[in-house]
Design a protein around this motif. Structure first.
Motif, PDB file in Angstrom:
ATOM      1  N   ILE A 113      11.150  10.977  -3.563  1.00 54.97           N
ATOM      2  CA  ILE A 113      10.574   9.638  -3.634  1.00 54.97           C
ATOM      3  C   ILE A 113       9.275   9.614  -2.839  1.00 54.97           C
ATOM      4  CG2 ILE A 113      10.952   7.185  -3.136  1.00 54.97           C
ATOM      5  CD1 ILE A 113      13.915   7.681  -3.234  1.00 54.97           C
ATOM      6  N   GLY A 114       8.320   8.887  -3.337  1.00 53.71           N
ATOM      7  CA  GLY A 114       7.043   8.733  -2.644  1.00 53.71           C
ATOM      8  C   GLY A 114       6.103   7.922  -3.507  1.00 53.71           C
ATOM      9  N   PRO A 115       4.997   7.459  -2.961  1.00 58.07           N
ATOM     10  CA  PRO A 115       4.060   6.647  -3.745  1.00 58.07           C
ATOM     11  C   PRO A 115       3.611   7.337  -5.034  1.00 58.07           C
ATOM     12  CG  PRO A 115       3.492   6.595  -1.429  1.00 58.07           C
ATOM     13  CD  PRO A 115       4.556   7.628  -1.576  1.00 58.07           C
ATOM     14  N   PHE A 154       2.097  12.313  -2.164  1.00 59.89           N
ATOM     15  CA  PHE A 154       1.194  11.564  -1.293  1.00 59.89           C
ATOM     16  C   PHE A 154       1.230  12.124   0.129  1.00 59.89           C
ATOM     17  CE2 PHE A 154       0.685   8.134   1.851  1.00 59.89           C
ATOM     18  CZ  PHE A 154      -0.596   7.681   1.526  1.00 59.89           C
ATOM     19  N   VAL A 155       0.051  12.298   0.721  1.00 59.94           N
ATOM     20  CA  VAL A 155      -0.054  12.769   2.089  1.00 59.94           C
ATOM     21  C   VAL A 155      -0.760  11.683   2.898  1.00 59.94           C
ATOM     22  CG1 VAL A 155      -0.994  14.515   3.639  1.00 59.94           C
ATOM     23  CG2 VAL A 155      -0.207  15.161   1.349  1.00 59.94           C
ATOM     24  N   GLY A 168       0.807  -1.204   0.000  1.00 67.63           N
ATOM     25  CA  GLY A 168       0.000   0.000   0.000  1.00 67.63           C
ATOM     26  C   GLY A 168       0.848   1.266   0.000  1.00 67.63           C
ATOM     27  N   LYS A 169       0.223   2.368  -0.350  1.00 72.28           N
ATOM     28  CA  LYS A 169       0.925   3.649  -0.413  1.00 72.28           C
ATOM     29  C   LYS A 169       1.469   4.068   0.952  1.00 72.28           C
ATOM     30  CE  LYS A 169      -1.950   5.478  -4.186  1.00 72.28           C
ATOM     31  NZ  LYS A 169      -2.826   6.606  -4.609  1.00 72.28           N
ATOM     32  N   VAL A 194       8.308   3.683   4.754  1.00 71.09           N
ATOM     33  CA  VAL A 194       9.646   3.143   4.475  1.00 71.09           C
ATOM     34  C   VAL A 194      10.562   4.245   3.959  1.00 71.09           C
ATOM     35  CG1 VAL A 194      10.955   1.606   2.952  1.00 71.09           C
ATOM     36  CG2 VAL A 194       8.898   0.769   4.097  1.00 71.09           C
ATOM     37  N   VAL A 195      10.051   5.075   3.058  1.00 76.01           N
ATOM     38  CA  VAL A 195      10.845   6.174   2.504  1.00 76.01           C
ATOM     39  C   VAL A 195      11.258   7.156   3.598  1.00 76.01           C
ATOM     40  CG1 VAL A 195      10.794   8.180   0.966  1.00 76.01           C
ATOM     41  CG2 VAL A 195       9.851   5.996   0.197  1.00 76.01           C
ATOM     42  N   GLN A 196      10.318   7.508   4.462  1.00 80.74           N
ATOM     43  CA  GLN A 196      10.635   8.459   5.538  1.00 80.74           C
ATOM     44  C   GLN A 196      11.699   7.883   6.472  1.00 80.74           C
ATOM     45  OE1 GLN A 196       9.431  11.349   4.769  1.00 80.74           O
ATOM     46  NE2 GLN A 196       8.317  10.174   3.206  1.00 80.74           N
ATOM     47  N   LEU A 197      11.611   6.583   6.733  1.00 81.37           N
ATOM     48  CA  LEU A 197      12.601   5.932   7.592  1.00 81.37           C
ATOM     49  C   LEU A 197      13.985   5.983   6.966  1.00 81.37           C
ATOM     50  CD1 LEU A 197      13.330   4.160  10.064  1.00 81.37           C
ATOM     51  CD2 LEU A 197      12.727   2.163   8.674  1.00 81.37           C
TER      52      LEU A 197
END
Length: 240
Positions: free
Chosen positions: A152-154, A237-238, A51-52, A58-61
């Motif tokens: 990077i993001g969904p 994406f938010v 899922g988004k 994961v990206v934020q981590l």
């Protein structure tokens, strides 16, 4: 009596330069680093299958979001790491070029050898050679994209894949990098005595290739579906 004068010429018995062994070690070390990075990278990337929201977290981590007051990661981390990986790739490629057939006659000799001696490891090395040549062009293109646009993001990643038509690059990159990396790890394990179980290692390499190709294809298709649903201009994406 006839005097025979012999001229003694010192013949070097050194078959290779001392740097050759160091270059082999460095090539293997950079290959292991890139192979392990690929395994981690593909699993991080495949979090989009959950899922988004999962991919966003994961990206934020990975981008150090825990050190940001807003919890949003730092794209600079992606840019710096992409530069580092590009340098590792360049070093690995430069070392690998020592083994690359440079003349048409060498290619013919290799093909003849493969035809006359049906050895699986020789065929594996040949495919690693072919995929390595392909990656010489595709990997820098991918890394330069991440350096120039590290967001990077969904939604942003899906925009890159679908709207910017990067899917074509990734469709070519995926099989080439997976085959090259897994064969490379297999050959390094045998070369440096990490394991002598040739058949078992070969089976593990084949299973990893199949698994990673399926995982990567599923992730790429998911990005295409997400991208096709996004309107332009694409908004990041938010999370809810």
């Amino acid at each position: 009596m006839t005097n025979v004068t012999r001229a003694h010429k010192k013949v070097s018995t050194q078959l290779s330069h001392p740097w050759s062994a160091k270059a082999d070690w460095l090539q293997s070390a950079t290959g292991i680093l890139l192979g392990l990075f690929l395994l981690l990278h593909m699993h991080f990337e495949s979090s989009i299958l959950l899922g988004k929201e999962a991919f966003y977290q994961v990206v934020q981590l990975l981008e150090g979001g825990m050190f940001s007051p807003s919890g949003h990661g730092f794209p600079l981390v992606t840019k710096v790491f992409s530069v580092f990986m590009l340098l590792v790739v360049i070093l690995h490629a430069a070392l690998a070029l020592r083994r690359f057939p440079a003349q048409l006659g060498q290619w013919r000799a290799l093909r003849t050898h493969m035809k006359n001696i049906n050895h699986k490891d020789t065929h594996a090395w040949f495919w690693q050679l072919v995929t390595g040549f392909i990656l010489f062009f595709l990997v820098p293109a991918h890394l330069f994209t991440m350096i120039m646009n590290p967001e990077i993001g969904p939604h942003l990643s899906a925009e890159r894949v679908y709207h910017d038509n990067a899917w074509l690059l990734y469709a070519l990159l995926l099989p080439a990098v997976v085959i090259h990396a897994m064969i490379g790890l297999y050959r390094v394990a045998l070369k440096w005595g990490l394991s002598s179980r040739r058949t078992a290692l070969s089976n593990v390499a084949k299973m990893l290739i199949t698994y990673l190709l399926c995982l990567g294809a599923a992730s790429l298709i998911t990005y295409l579906f997400i991208g096709s649903e996004l309107g332009t201009p694409v908004q990041p994406f938010v999370p809810k």
